[in-house]
Enzyme design. Structure first.
Site, short mmCIF file in Angstrom:
data_model
loop_
_atom_site.label_atom_id
_atom_site.label_comp_id
_atom_site.label_asym_id
_atom_site.label_seq_id
_atom_site.Cartn_x
_atom_site.Cartn_y
_atom_site.Cartn_z
N GLY A 59 -30.40 -29.63 42.18
CA GLY A 59 -30.97 -28.64 43.18
C GLY A 59 -31.50 -29.86 44.28
O GLY A 59 -32.39 -30.93 43.90
N GLY A 61 -33.89 -29.84 46.23
CA GLY A 61 -35.46 -30.20 46.54
C GLY A 61 -35.82 -30.90 45.29
O GLY A 61 -36.77 -31.71 45.45
N LEU A 239 -25.79 -43.84 55.38
CA LEU A 239 -24.44 -44.00 55.50
C LEU A 239 -23.80 -44.87 53.98
O LEU A 239 -23.17 -45.70 54.07
CB LEU A 239 -24.44 -45.32 56.35
N GLY A 243 -26.15 -48.41 53.95
CA GLY A 243 -27.37 -48.20 53.91
C GLY A 243 -27.74 -47.03 55.11
O GLY A 243 -27.25 -45.86 54.82
N ASP A 271 -30.49 -36.87 48.03
CA ASP A 271 -31.86 -36.27 47.70
C ASP A 271 -32.87 -37.63 47.32
O ASP A 271 -33.92 -37.56 47.67
CB ASP A 271 -31.63 -35.42 46.65
O1 RIB Z 1 -27.40 -33.16 46.39
C1 RIB Z 1 -26.98 -32.90 45.06
C2 RIB Z 1 -27.37 -31.31 44.62
O2 RIB Z 1 -26.62 -30.64 45.40
C3 RIB Z 1 -27.07 -31.03 43.20
O3 RIB Z 1 -27.85 -31.51 42.40
C4 RIB Z 1 -26.63 -29.53 43.15
O4 RIB Z 1 -27.50 -28.94 42.68
C5 RIB Z 1 -26.71 -29.29 44.77
O5 RIB Z 1 -28.01 -28.80 45.02
#
Ligand code: RIB
Length: 324
Positions: A59, A61, A239, A243, A271
């Site tokens: 996820g 978040g 990128l 970077g 993320d």
């Molecule tokens: O950005 C990676 C994430 O995208 C994964 O962990 C998956 O759950 C999706 O949300």
């Protein structure tokens, strides 16, 4: 109260981190990642045998929240999960990572989000997300957490949560002078009102063009400039091993070099970048310095399997920055 009404009332989860106010609040999606490793992308109608299968935390978040916490920030999530095994997996993860969960609603009789992920031999991937209980995260979930948002230094979100929740949180944050970061993934067009509430946007090269309503051939600097014109405070285009590039209002563009690593898979690299950026801004780094910190954390994150296994601590990413 009827049985149906009782079932519809989400309960609230809590961890020992809840007594502390958070530096970083994440309007968080949660998915259990169902990861199959296959040699290459699968063609329509084709069946391909996988090398392996794993269930891992994911996820966008939740991944960013874990990254920020490992980088030393006190982190809280505002989220909605199901009362199923995958929801319990989220609560166990957040407890282990020291993430506050008093604003997590556990919805009875609903499924938690899942992401079906194919990882190819070259480390790249494709992902299908079913957001489950997270799809009903909304203004009400944000409103009950307004004090936590006002007390934070940074509020972050991704496009995996409903825009109504992000808008509500960013309005509260803006009024309280709390920085806002949006990781606009997956790429969808955003209303101008939301773009104007973003202090920092962290798209990749594909996403920045979609956000700006431009074609795949458009220059990323033109797309970034269009987002600044709509009121975003800064745009950082990630990128990969190169970077990132940073555009801020009234300033020259900056390119901040990254690190080329031995890639196991790239799940969660964006993320990690967003979460590490939030943690760096929360500890007072200026944007260019914070983006370099985020580059280092994201570089290390691709060296392990799945979204969070290789997300580094602050000491680990500073070691990369200082010695390579
Ligand atoms: O950005 C990676 C994430 O995208 C994964 O962990 C998956 O759950 C999706 O949300």
């Amino acid at each position: 109260m009827t049985k149906t009404a009782l079932q519809a009332t989400p309960t609230v989860a809590s961890t020992s981190a809840d007594s502390l106010s958070s530096d970083v609040i994440c309007i968080a999606s949660w998915n259990a990642d169902l990861v199959s490793r296959v040699a290459r992308p699968i063609a329509r109608g084709e069946t391909l045998m996988a090398h392996s299968f794993e269930i891992q935390p994911g996820g966008k978040g939740s991944n960013a929240a874990v990254a920020a916490s490992r980088q030393g920030a006190k982190v809280g999530v505002i989220a909605r999960i199901g009362d199923d095994d995958f929801g319990r997996m989220a609560l166990a993860l957040w407890a282990t990572e020291g993430i506050a969960t008093q604003h997590v609603a556990v919805a009875a009789n609903e499924r938690s989000g899942v992401a079906q992920i194919l990882v190819f031999d070259d480390g790249d991937n494709s992902i299908a997300v079913a957001t489950g209980a997270g799809s009903a995260l909304g203004e009400a979930n944000v409103d009950v957490a307004c004090e936590a948002i006002r007390a934070a230094r940074v509020v972050m979100a991704s496009n995996e949560v409903p825009q109504s929740a992000t808008l509500a949180a960013f309005k509260i944050a803006r009024a309280a002078n709390v920085k806002t970061i949006l990781n606009p993934a997956p790429a969808v067009a955003l209303p101008d009102g939301l773009i104007a509430l973003c202090d920092v946007l962290t798209p990749n090269e594909l996403e920045v063009r979609v956000l700006a309503g431009m074609s795949a051939e458009a220059l990323i600097e033109d797309a970034a400039q269009a987002l600044l014109d709509k009121g975003a405070g800064a745009v950082i285009v990630t990128l990969g091993s190169q970077g990132c590039a940073l555009w801020q209002k009234g300033q020259l563009a900056q390119t901040l070099a990254g690190w080329a690593m031995q890639v196991v898979d790239t799940i969660g690299a964006g993320d990690t970048f967003t979460g590490a950026l939030a943690a760096a801004l929360a500890r007072g780094e200026l944007l260019a310095e914070a983006a370099t910190s985020a580059n280092a954390a994201a570089a290390l994150s691709v060296t392990g399997r799945g979204a969070i296994a290789a997300m580094p601590t602050l000491a680990q990413s500073q070691n990369l920055e200082n010695h390579h």
